[in-house]
Scaffold this motif. Structure first.
Motif, PDB file in Angstrom:
ATOM      1  N   ALA A  84       0.843  -1.186   0.000  1.00  0.00           N
ATOM      2  CA  ALA A  84       0.000   0.000   0.000  1.00  0.00           C
ATOM      3  C   ALA A  84       0.879   1.237   0.000  1.00  0.00           C
ATOM      4  O   ALA A  84       2.058   1.184   0.344  1.00  0.00           O
ATOM      5  CB  ALA A  84      -0.908   0.006   1.222  1.00  0.00           C
TER       6      ALA A  84
ATOM      7  N   MET B  35       2.285  10.931   5.160  1.00  0.00           N
ATOM      8  CA  MET B  35       2.288  11.392   6.543  1.00  0.00           C
ATOM      9  C   MET B  35       2.926  12.770   6.606  1.00  0.00           C
ATOM     10  O   MET B  35       3.550  13.229   5.639  1.00  0.00           O
ATOM     11  CB  MET B  35       3.035  10.424   7.444  1.00  0.00           C
ATOM     12  CG  MET B  35       4.497  10.305   7.174  1.00  0.00           C
ATOM     13  SD  MET B  35       5.227   9.126   8.309  1.00  0.00           S
ATOM     14  CE  MET B  35       6.782   8.849   7.513  1.00  0.00           C
TER      15      MET B  35
ATOM     16  N   THR C  88      -4.801   3.308  -4.562  1.00  0.00           N
ATOM     17  CA  THR C  88      -4.314   1.934  -4.726  1.00  0.00           C
ATOM     18  C   THR C  88      -5.412   0.892  -4.787  1.00  0.00           C
ATOM     19  O   THR C  88      -5.123  -0.283  -4.939  1.00  0.00           O
ATOM     20  CB  THR C  88      -3.338   1.566  -3.599  1.00  0.00           C
ATOM     21  OG1 THR C  88      -3.990   1.714  -2.340  1.00  0.00           O
ATOM     22  CG2 THR C  88      -2.107   2.447  -3.640  1.00  0.00           C
TER      23      THR C  88
ATOM     24  N   LEU D 115      -0.322   9.466   9.751  1.00  0.00           N
ATOM     25  CA  LEU D 115      -0.128   8.430   8.730  1.00  0.00           C
ATOM     26  C   LEU D 115      -1.481   8.116   8.092  1.00  0.00           C
ATOM     27  O   LEU D 115      -2.452   7.849   8.795  1.00  0.00           O
ATOM     28  CB  LEU D 115       0.452   7.176   9.373  1.00  0.00           C
ATOM     29  CG  LEU D 115       0.741   6.007   8.438  1.00  0.00           C
ATOM     30  CD1 LEU D 115       1.873   6.366   7.489  1.00  0.00           C
ATOM     31  CD2 LEU D 115       1.097   4.769   9.248  1.00  0.00           C
ATOM     32  N   GLN D 116      -1.558   8.162   6.765  1.00  0.00           N
ATOM     33  CA  GLN D 116      -2.816   7.927   6.063  1.00  0.00           C
ATOM     34  C   GLN D 116      -2.582   7.042   4.845  1.00  0.00           C
ATOM     35  O   GLN D 116      -1.775   7.365   3.982  1.00  0.00           O
ATOM     36  CB  GLN D 116      -3.446   9.251   5.619  1.00  0.00           C
ATOM     37  CG  GLN D 116      -4.756   9.103   4.897  1.00  0.00           C
ATOM     38  CD  GLN D 116      -5.832   8.479   5.766  1.00  0.00           C
ATOM     39  OE1 GLN D 116      -6.052   8.899   6.895  1.00  0.00           O
ATOM     40  NE2 GLN D 116      -6.490   7.470   5.242  1.00  0.00           N
ATOM     41  N   ARG D 117      -3.303   5.951   4.792  1.00  0.00           N
ATOM     42  CA  ARG D 117      -3.224   5.050   3.643  1.00  0.00           C
ATOM     43  C   ARG D 117      -3.969   5.660   2.455  1.00  0.00           C
ATOM     44  O   ARG D 117      -5.059   6.213   2.610  1.00  0.00           O
ATOM     45  CB  ARG D 117      -3.834   3.701   4.013  1.00  0.00           C
ATOM     46  CG  ARG D 117      -3.707   2.668   2.930  1.00  0.00           C
ATOM     47  CD  ARG D 117      -4.290   1.358   3.393  1.00  0.00           C
ATOM     48  NE  ARG D 117      -4.366   0.441   2.291  1.00  0.00           N
ATOM     49  CZ  ARG D 117      -3.981  -0.822   2.337  1.00  0.00           C
ATOM     50  NH1 ARG D 117      -3.511  -1.327   3.454  1.00  0.00           N
ATOM     51  NH2 ARG D 117      -4.093  -1.591   1.282  1.00  0.00           N
ATOM     52  N   LEU D 118      -3.399   5.550   1.252  1.00  0.00           N
ATOM     53  CA  LEU D 118      -4.002   6.095   0.034  1.00  0.00           C
ATOM     54  C   LEU D 118      -4.850   5.024  -0.657  1.00  0.00           C
ATOM     55  O   LEU D 118      -4.497   4.494  -1.707  1.00  0.00           O
ATOM     56  CB  LEU D 118      -2.914   6.622  -0.898  1.00  0.00           C
ATOM     57  CG  LEU D 118      -2.020   7.713  -0.318  1.00  0.00           C
ATOM     58  CD1 LEU D 118      -0.968   8.133  -1.320  1.00  0.00           C
ATOM     59  CD2 LEU D 118      -2.834   8.901   0.162  1.00  0.00           C
ATOM     60  N   ASN D 119      -5.989   4.706  -0.046  1.00  0.00           N
ATOM     61  CA  ASN D 119      -6.856   3.644  -0.565  1.00  0.00           C
ATOM     62  C   ASN D 119      -7.469   3.968  -1.913  1.00  0.00           C
ATOM     63  O   ASN D 119      -7.612   3.088  -2.761  1.00  0.00           O
ATOM     64  CB  ASN D 119      -7.961   3.314   0.434  1.00  0.00           C
ATOM     65  CG  ASN D 119      -7.474   2.425   1.540  1.00  0.00           C
ATOM     66  OD1 ASN D 119      -6.574   1.607   1.348  1.00  0.00           O
ATOM     67  ND2 ASN D 119      -8.056   2.579   2.719  1.00  0.00           N
TER      68      ASN D 119
ATOM     69  N   TYR E 266       1.221   5.183   1.493  1.00  0.00           N
ATOM     70  CA  TYR E 266       0.810   6.016   2.615  1.00  0.00           C
ATOM     71  C   TYR E 266       1.441   7.401   2.471  1.00  0.00           C
ATOM     72  O   TYR E 266       2.484   7.543   1.836  1.00  0.00           O
ATOM     73  CB  TYR E 266       1.303   5.428   3.944  1.00  0.00           C
ATOM     74  CG  TYR E 266       0.628   4.157   4.357  1.00  0.00           C
ATOM     75  CD1 TYR E 266      -0.426   4.172   5.264  1.00  0.00           C
ATOM     76  CD2 TYR E 266       1.042   2.931   3.859  1.00  0.00           C
ATOM     77  CE1 TYR E 266      -1.036   2.994   5.667  1.00  0.00           C
ATOM     78  CE2 TYR E 266       0.430   1.749   4.246  1.00  0.00           C
ATOM     79  CZ  TYR E 266      -0.606   1.789   5.151  1.00  0.00           C
ATOM     80  OH  TYR E 266      -1.221   0.628   5.535  1.00  0.00           O
TER      81      TYR E 266
ATOM     82  N   ASP F   1      -8.715  10.222   3.435  1.00  0.00           N
ATOM     83  CA  ASP F   1      -7.842   9.794   2.336  1.00  0.00           C
ATOM     84  C   ASP F   1      -7.730  10.948   1.345  1.00  0.00           C
ATOM     85  O   ASP F   1      -8.711  11.325   0.724  1.00  0.00           O
ATOM     86  CB  ASP F   1      -8.428   8.551   1.666  1.00  0.00           C
ATOM     87  CG  ASP F   1      -7.583   8.012   0.529  1.00  0.00           C
ATOM     88  OD1 ASP F   1      -6.571   8.642   0.162  1.00  0.00           O
ATOM     89  OD2 ASP F   1      -7.945   6.946   0.009  1.00  0.00           O
TER      90      ASP F   1
ATOM     91  N   ASN G 156      -8.038  -1.940   0.569  1.00  0.00           N
ATOM     92  CA  ASN G 156      -7.429  -3.119   1.190  1.00  0.00           C
ATOM     93  C   ASN G 156      -7.484  -4.301   0.246  1.00  0.00           C
ATOM     94  O   ASN G 156      -8.454  -4.507  -0.463  1.00  0.00           O
ATOM     95  CB  ASN G 156      -8.150  -3.463   2.489  1.00  0.00           C
ATOM     96  CG  ASN G 156      -7.959  -2.397   3.547  1.00  0.00           C
ATOM     97  OD1 ASN G 156      -6.953  -1.706   3.568  1.00  0.00           O
ATOM     98  ND2 ASN G 156      -8.931  -2.260   4.419  1.00  0.00           N
TER      99      ASN G 156
ATOM    100  N   SER H  77      -6.146  10.995  -1.507  1.00  0.00           N
ATOM    101  CA  SER H  77      -5.873  10.582  -2.884  1.00  0.00           C
ATOM    102  C   SER H  77      -7.139  10.468  -3.713  1.00  0.00           C
ATOM    103  O   SER H  77      -8.247  10.455  -3.187  1.00  0.00           O
ATOM    104  CB  SER H  77      -5.126   9.247  -2.896  1.00  0.00           C
ATOM    105  OG  SER H  77      -5.941   8.198  -2.409  1.00  0.00           O
TER     106      SER H  77
END
Length: 117
Positions: A7, A11, A25, A18-22, A9, A91, A28, A93
């Motif tokens: 994944a 930050m 991508t 910290l942030q996931r770029l769902n 991320y 998010d 999950n 993104s």
């Protein structure tokens, strides 16, 4: 070939938020993606909203089996916008686009940005 789910991320510089770029991508359990490269350019859109631009590779399918990469598990370059003013936990993104001009029968893994001559 077996791939590992990865994944992207973002930050803050102080290692907080910290942030996931769902959205970029695929969420999950998405296909392998990595080697992120931020553009040195920031764009301002209507209303003054600022966006950063991120290139990365992903094994997601592009197009179809005849005119794309469908079913071949190849790394291709994708680009997404990242909103500079996202709220904590949001998010920043967007859904990415496939970068035109790539060979669709080989892996493409690293995108680089250049300023105009």
């Amino acid at each position: 070939m077996q791939t590992t789910d990865t994944a992207l991320y973002v930050m803050q510089r102080d290692a907080t938020r910290l942030q996931r770029l769902n959205q970029a991508t695929g969420g999950n359990g998405s296909s392998e993606g990595g080697w992120p490269t931020f553009s040195p350019f920031v764009t301002a859109e209507d209303g003054g909203e600022l966006y950063y631009w991120l290139a990365f590779y992903s094994r997601r399918d592009y197009g179809n089996a005849e005119a794309g990469t469908k079913g071949r598990d190849l790394r291709q370059l994708w680009v997404t916008a990242v909103r500079a003013s996202a709220a904590p936990g949001e998010d920043p993104s967007f859904v990415p686009y496939w970068l035109p001009g790539q060979e669709t029968d080989v892996d493409n893994i690293a995108g680089y940005w250049a300023t105009p001559a």
